[in-house]
Design an enzyme around this catalytic site. Structure first.
Site, PDB file in Angstrom:
ATOM      1  N   LYS A  32      35.332  71.751   9.554  1.00 40.08           N
ATOM      2  CA  LYS A  32      36.506  71.685  10.438  1.00 40.08           C
ATOM      3  C   LYS A  32      36.047  71.480  11.889  1.00 40.08           C
ATOM      4  O   LYS A  32      34.867  71.663  12.209  1.00 40.08           O
ATOM      5  CB  LYS A  32      37.318  72.972  10.309  1.00 40.08           C
ATOM      6  CG  LYS A  32      36.567  74.230  10.719  1.00 40.08           C
ATOM      7  CD  LYS A  32      37.272  75.499  10.253  1.00 40.08           C
ATOM      8  CE  LYS A  32      36.482  76.737  10.658  1.00 40.08           C
ATOM      9  NZ  LYS A  32      37.032  77.962  10.056  1.00 40.08           N
ATOM     10  N   ARG A 121      45.838  86.814   8.665  1.00 40.73           N
ATOM     11  CA  ARG A 121      45.888  85.542   9.367  1.00 40.73           C
ATOM     12  C   ARG A 121      46.641  84.609   8.429  1.00 40.73           C
ATOM     13  O   ARG A 121      47.859  84.611   8.408  1.00 40.73           O
ATOM     14  CB  ARG A 121      44.470  85.079   9.711  1.00 40.73           C
ATOM     15  CG  ARG A 121      44.440  84.110  10.854  1.00 40.73           C
ATOM     16  CD  ARG A 121      43.030  83.753  11.269  1.00 40.73           C
ATOM     17  NE  ARG A 121      42.236  83.134  10.196  1.00 40.73           N
ATOM     18  CZ  ARG A 121      41.065  82.553  10.379  1.00 40.73           C
ATOM     19  NH1 ARG A 121      40.527  82.518  11.599  1.00 40.73           N
ATOM     20  NH2 ARG A 121      40.396  82.016   9.391  1.00 40.73           N
ATOM     21  N   TYR A 237      28.853  76.593  44.536  1.00 40.73           N
ATOM     22  CA  TYR A 237      30.179  77.129  44.887  1.00 40.73           C
ATOM     23  C   TYR A 237      30.159  78.642  44.998  1.00 40.73           C
ATOM     24  O   TYR A 237      29.528  79.321  44.180  1.00 40.73           O
ATOM     25  CB  TYR A 237      31.202  76.752  43.819  1.00 40.73           C
ATOM     26  CG  TYR A 237      31.652  75.318  43.872  1.00 40.73           C
ATOM     27  CD1 TYR A 237      32.238  74.793  45.028  1.00 40.73           C
ATOM     28  CD2 TYR A 237      31.514  74.496  42.766  1.00 40.73           C
ATOM     29  CE1 TYR A 237      32.666  73.468  45.070  1.00 40.73           C
ATOM     30  CE2 TYR A 237      31.941  73.173  42.791  1.00 40.73           C
ATOM     31  CZ  TYR A 237      32.517  72.667  43.949  1.00 40.73           C
ATOM     32  OH  TYR A 237      32.940  71.379  43.985  1.00 40.73           O
ATOM     33  N   MET A 285      31.631  71.566  37.567  1.00 45.04           N
ATOM     34  CA  MET A 285      32.167  70.656  36.552  1.00 45.04           C
ATOM     35  C   MET A 285      31.087  69.737  35.987  1.00 45.04           C
ATOM     36  O   MET A 285      31.001  69.530  34.778  1.00 45.04           O
ATOM     37  CB  MET A 285      33.308  69.812  37.138  1.00 45.04           C
ATOM     38  CG  MET A 285      33.962  68.920  36.101  1.00 45.04           C
ATOM     39  SD  MET A 285      35.239  67.855  36.777  1.00 45.04           S
ATOM     40  CE  MET A 285      36.537  69.015  37.117  1.00 45.04           C
TER      41      MET A 285
END
Ligand SMILES: *Cc1c(COP(=O)(O)O)cnc(C)c1O
Length: 342
Positions: A32, A121, A237, A285
């Site tokens: 998956k 689930r 940053y 990023m």
């Protein structure tokens, strides 16, 4: 550009380890989420060559996409018969894992049945399974463990008991209970078929690196620039890292847009030429900084490992406060993809 290398021989090795561990039970790979991010078709084709004949995906669309790569395989769909999907399931010869009485009503082909044994689930409850036993042609009974990576967790044995109760309702059906972790839990959990995902891709069954398994995914990023950062100056940053000593810093061309989770800083590590390189400051990023002080191999263009043989996926996941699963499925959307096999 960053590079995601997928070692299909390592995948085959892990498959062999799981087969040995499963001791006679069928190994049905879970592919998956595009084979946990590594390429469902490529991964599944190699596993077919290694002898796998049954596979699992989550979505109808994943099954449809996989069918051309595996014309002869049994492909199971965990989502089951979602509204409007019956015809498409049949057209692609997919086997739905039926999760509810409503789903069972909308299906008349071969089916697996998911019985919930305590995870809450997907799956029918035991009482519902009893009613379905009279109407549905169940070939395979499936359930899933909530806490298999923790061998001492009491839910493991209580789910096992309920699974036995469910199987008693379907005397002719095969049984599939174990994911990767449960395949290593013990013979009692294996039944006719096991459904490993993460350990095929190199993730340890107990969410820690396991010496029996090999890394399948290697993620590397090039050094874009090397700079000397004087004492007292900061990097990146938020000025999240400040040099306490003169520091040689390499700026790598991969960031959170490439799947390097921001939470990898400040604990994450990279690897180059035998040295472990601490990540410095925040993941941007498109970039991340690493400490390469005293490392001559750290030159522009050199490829630095961020995940692979030396930076285990379980260790990186722990550093990022997440799982090997999340790390793998997010990785390498912007990377050059290379499949290697001997
Ligand atoms: C994802 C999944 C698996 C595979 O689990 P791993 O922990 O990756 O081995 C097996 N069964 C079900 C129902 C799943 O959702």
């Amino acid at each position: 550009m960053s590079r995601l290398t997928i070692d299909l021989d390592a995948l085959a090795h892990n498959h062999a380890v799981l087969r040995q561990q499963a001791a006679g039970a069928e190994v049905a790979p879970v592919v998956k989420a595009d084979g946990y991010g590594l390429g469902a078709a490529e991964v599944a084709r190699r596993l077919w060559d290694e002898g796998a004949r049954s596979f699992y995906v989550a979505r109808l669309e994943e099954g449809e996409a996989l069918r051309p790569a595996l014309p002869g395989a049994a492909i199971h769909v965990f989502d089951g018969v979602t509204p409007g999907s019956a015809e498409r399931l049949k057209a692609a010869r997919l086997v739905p894992v039926i999760n509810s009485t409503g789903q069972a009503r909308g299906w008349d082909g071969p089916a697996a049945l998911h019985v919930d044994t305590g995870m809450n689930r997907l799956g029918v409850r035991l009482e519902e399974a009893e009613a379905l036993a009279k109407t549905l042609a169940v070939e395979l009974v499936v359930s899933h463990l909530a806490c298999a990576p923790d061998p001492a967790h009491p839910l493991n044995t209580s789910q096992l008991e309920r699974f036995h109760a469910a199987l008693a309702l379907f005397p002719g059906a095969r049984a599939s209970f174990a994911n990767s972790a449960a395949t290593f839990l013990g013979a009692a959990y294996r039944f006719d078929q096991v459904r490993p995902g993460i350990s095929l891709y190199g993730g340890g069954p107990c969410e820690r690196p396991d010496g029996r398994l090999k890394a399948v995914a290697t993620f590397e990023a090039p050094i874009l620039q090397v700079r000397d950062v004087p004492v007292g100056e900061s990097v990146g940053y938020g000025a999240a890292f400040t040099a306490q000593r003169p520091t040689k810093v390499a700026i790598l061309g991969a960031g959170y847009a490439d799947g390097l989770l921001r939470s990898l800083s400040p604990r994450g590590e990279a690897f180059l030429d035998g040295a472990r390189l601490p990540l410095l400051g925040r993941v941007s990023m498109d970039m991340i900084a690493v400490d390469v002080t005293g490392l001559p191999a750290a030159r522009e263009g050199a490829m630095v490992e961020l995940l692979g043989r030396n930076v285990a996926v379980d260790d990186a996941a722990a550093a990022a406060g997440t799982s090997a699963y999340e790390l793998l499925v997010r990785l390498g959307r912007r990377a050059e993809r290379v499949y290697v096999s001997s």
